[in-house]
Design a protein around this motif. Structure first.
Motif, PDB file in Angstrom:
ATOM      1  N   ASP A  53       0.981  -1.312  -0.045  1.00  0.00           N
ATOM      2  CA  ASP A  53      -0.178   0.139   0.096  1.00  0.00           C
ATOM      3  C   ASP A  53       0.724   1.270  -0.018  1.00  0.00           C
ATOM      4  O   ASP A  53       1.486   1.452   1.037  1.00  0.00           O
ATOM      5  N   ASP A  54       0.776   2.043  -1.043  1.00  0.00           N
ATOM      6  CA  ASP A  54       1.592   3.103  -1.233  1.00  0.00           C
ATOM      7  C   ASP A  54       1.205   4.221  -0.252  1.00  0.00           C
ATOM      8  O   ASP A  54       1.894   5.235  -0.169  1.00  0.00           O
ATOM      9  N   ASN A  55      -0.096   4.066   0.373  1.00  0.00           N
ATOM     10  CA  ASN A  55      -0.327   5.101   1.437  1.00  0.00           C
ATOM     11  C   ASN A  55      -0.137   5.088   2.623  1.00  0.00           C
ATOM     12  O   ASN A  55      -0.455   5.559   3.658  1.00  0.00           O
TER      13      ASN A  55
END
Length: 234
Positions: A53-55
């Protein structure tokens, strides 16, 4: 007593391939069973979905006893009404999903909470027969080793509840400013309503489909309680 031997000549290529395949399958079974046994008592620290998850990751593990009963009721109402009745697979829901998908339109699945938990904890997102086969294997394992209460507890702690947000505790704090231990029926229903598409739906001040779906889940949550559809969690 005759000693068991691998079929064929183990020195030939087919014999070696069979031996390697059998060793690989045996190792996989042992590792997967060990994983499930460990996570029966140890909180799941991270999943592949979280890692990719890049977030980022915002999460906080809480036991099922510290989650308001409205939340598992909403999850059952919105995701898997037969959660306490099946053994991991809802064949009727799968058949209905297949029939809907054959008619075209938006692809819909028939996965149970048990299947979703197996995928979220041990595997990766996305389709494919290979991953679905692994999902089925892990579903059988967690049903046999964890039991329903642990499955629900893990599900509510690893499910994505918003952008970079995982678990109902982090989701409750994000949307409503308090912990999952005091979620109202409406709040729990709104979190359940965003579970299929947590990156595109908001539980706070929802509109359109999310609002209607959340209201529907809130109504069904009452039936989950009165009809004893949550009995396996007690």
């Amino acid at each position: 007593m005759r000693r068991w031997r691998f079929p064929g000549n183990p020195r030939t290529l087919p014999g070696k391939l069979f031996r390697w395949a059998l060793m690989g399958a045996t190792a996989f079974v042992g590792i997967s069973v060990a994983q499930v046994v460990i996570y029966k008592v140890v909180p799941v620290p991270v999943t592949l979905t979280m890692l990719f998850d890049d977030n980022g990751i915002t999460k906080d593990w809480v036991s099922l006893s510290d989650i308001d009963p409205n939340m598992p009721r909403a999850a059952i109402a919105g995701e898997d009404a037969k959660f306490c009745l099946h053994h991991g697979f809802d064949t009727e829901a799968i058949q209905q999903a297949m029939e809907r998908n054959m008619r075209g339109g938006r692809i819909r699945g028939g996965s149970t909470i048990s299947q979703q938990t197996a995928k979220n904890v041990f595997l990766w997102q996305g389709g494919g027969y290979f991953r679905k086969g692994l999902e089925a294997w892990y579903t059988v394992l967690i049903e046999a080793i964890w039991g329903k209460r642990r499955i629900m507890e893990v599900y509510l702690n690893v499910a994505e509840t918003g952008i970079g947000t995982y678990g109902v505790q982090a989701g409750a704090i994000r949307y409503f400013g308090h912990g999952a231990d005091r979620l109202s029926r409406t709040e729990a229903a709104r979190i359940a309503a965003i579970l299929p598409l947590p990156k595109k739906r908001e539980a706070k001040s929802p509109g359109g489909f999310t609002l209607r779906h959340g209201n529907r889940i809130a109504r069904y949550s009452g039936s989950v309680r009165t009809q004893g559809l949550e009995s396996c969690l007690k």
